[in-house]
Design an enzyme around this catalytic site. Structure first.
Site, PDB file in Angstrom:
ATOM      1  N   GLY A   1      10.291 -29.672  53.501  1.00  0.00           N
ATOM      2  CA  GLY A   1      10.255 -28.564  54.129  1.00  0.00           C
ATOM      3  C   GLY A   1      11.287 -27.362  53.652  1.00  0.00           C
TER       4      GLY A   1
ATOM      5  N   ALA B   1       7.397 -22.188  68.753  1.00  0.00           N
ATOM      6  CA  ALA B   1       6.394 -21.032  68.303  1.00  0.00           C
ATOM      7  C   ALA B   1       6.360 -20.144  69.595  1.00  0.00           C
ATOM      8  CB  ALA B   1       5.170 -21.304  68.072  1.00  0.00           C
TER       9      ALA B   1
ATOM     10  N   THR C   1      12.046 -18.750  60.473  1.00  0.00           N
ATOM     11  CA  THR C   1      10.826 -19.814  60.575  1.00  0.00           C
ATOM     12  C   THR C   1      11.298 -21.133  61.480  1.00  0.00           C
ATOM     13  OG1 THR C   1       9.444 -21.069  59.047  1.00  0.00           O
ATOM     14  CG2 THR C   1      11.705 -20.993  58.628  1.00  0.00           C
TER      15      THR C   1
ATOM     16  N   SER D   1      15.186 -20.360  62.120  1.00  0.00           N
ATOM     17  CA  SER D   1      15.425 -19.774  63.709  1.00  0.00           C
ATOM     18  C   SER D   1      14.822 -20.339  64.848  1.00  0.00           C
ATOM     19  CB  SER D   1      15.114 -18.053  63.442  1.00  0.00           C
ATOM     20  OG  SER D   1      13.697 -18.209  63.206  1.00  0.00           O
TER      21      SER D   1
ATOM     22  N   LYS E   1       5.131 -24.103  54.162  1.00  0.00           N
ATOM     23  CA  LYS E   1       6.269 -24.299  53.892  1.00  0.00           C
ATOM     24  C   LYS E   1       6.966 -25.963  53.894  1.00  0.00           C
ATOM     25  CE  LYS E   1       7.109 -19.966  56.623  1.00  0.00           C
ATOM     26  NZ  LYS E   1       7.628 -19.700  58.044  1.00  0.00           N
TER      27      LYS E   1
END
Length: 228
Positions: free
Chosen positions: A85, A196, A42, A164, A74
């Site tokens: 988070g 992302a 994530t 990650s 999250k």
């Protein structure tokens, strides 16, 4: 020759055998690495600039090679003045958030002291040490990363990340944080978009929490263009 030498060393230390660079000493697996925590699939980013604090995470849940869900939350609020988070197991993270809320009550809402107490319990408690998650928490004064190894880390520049894709988001945010005219919201938005676009375990379904809360209305991300 190398393997034979490792086996000889381990036999002198009481290890049963060597497998893949891991020596099992009396049944306990000793990893040959210095990582403080395993990166989870994530990206969670926290940016602090001027009087703004922005915490944002992607929404993707990945099981093996399959995207299981695209819009998991999250990040969350802990009362009115603290945001948090997590990266890792959802059930484990919520257990840790509950423990943190208890520590906040015991320490009159002092986040730094509550985080240290949580980290101590997380490391020493036989039940908590099995929990697999990493947390970021922040209030108007301080931002912290909390891990199961007993680490409570405050960034020097107001930027921290986990997961990650955290390295990509962290590098991007640090490159942008000193640019005049860019707000914490703009920095977080751009940095998370880069992460992302780069990390296969993170998507563009961002969930955001801010201090003050009204800033979240400024965090609007356009969907990535569809290529034909």
């Amino acid at each position: 020759m190398l393997r034979r030498g490792l086996q000889k060393i381990c036999s002198l230390r009481g290890a049963s055998h060597v497998t893949g660079g891991v020596a099992e000493l009396g049944g306990v697996c000793e990893q040959r690495c210095f990582s403080t925590s395993r990166p989870h699939a994530t990206t969670v980013l926290c940016v602090r600039k001027n009087d703004q604090v922005v915490m944002v995470a992607d929404g993707q849940v990945t099981l093996g090679s399959r995207i299981e869900k695209p819009n998991v939350r999250k990040v969350r609020r802990l009362g009115d003045n603290i945001i948090g988070g997590f990266a890792g197991s959802t059930a484990d993270a919520f257990t840790l958030f509950e423990r943190l809320e208890t520590k906040l009550e015991e320490n009159q809402g002092q986040l730094a002291r509550a985080a240290v107490e949580l980290a101590k319990n997380w490391r020493n408690d036989k039940y908590l040490r099995r929990l697999e998650a990493t947390m970021i928490v922040a209030d108007k004064d301080i931002s912290l990363t909390i891990t199961g190894n007993g680490d409570v880390i405050e960034p020097h520049d107001g930027v921290l990340s986990i997961g990650s894709g955290g390295g990509y988001a962290l590098a991007a945010a640090r490159a942008l944080v000193d640019i005049e005219g860019m707000s914490a919201v703009q920095i977080a938005k751009k940095s998370m978009t880069i992460a992302a676009d780069t990390d296969i375990y993170s998507n563009h379904n961002f969930i955001v929490e801010t201090l003050p809360k009204e800033l979240s209305s400024e965090f609007v991300v356009e969907p990535p263009p569809v290529t034909k």
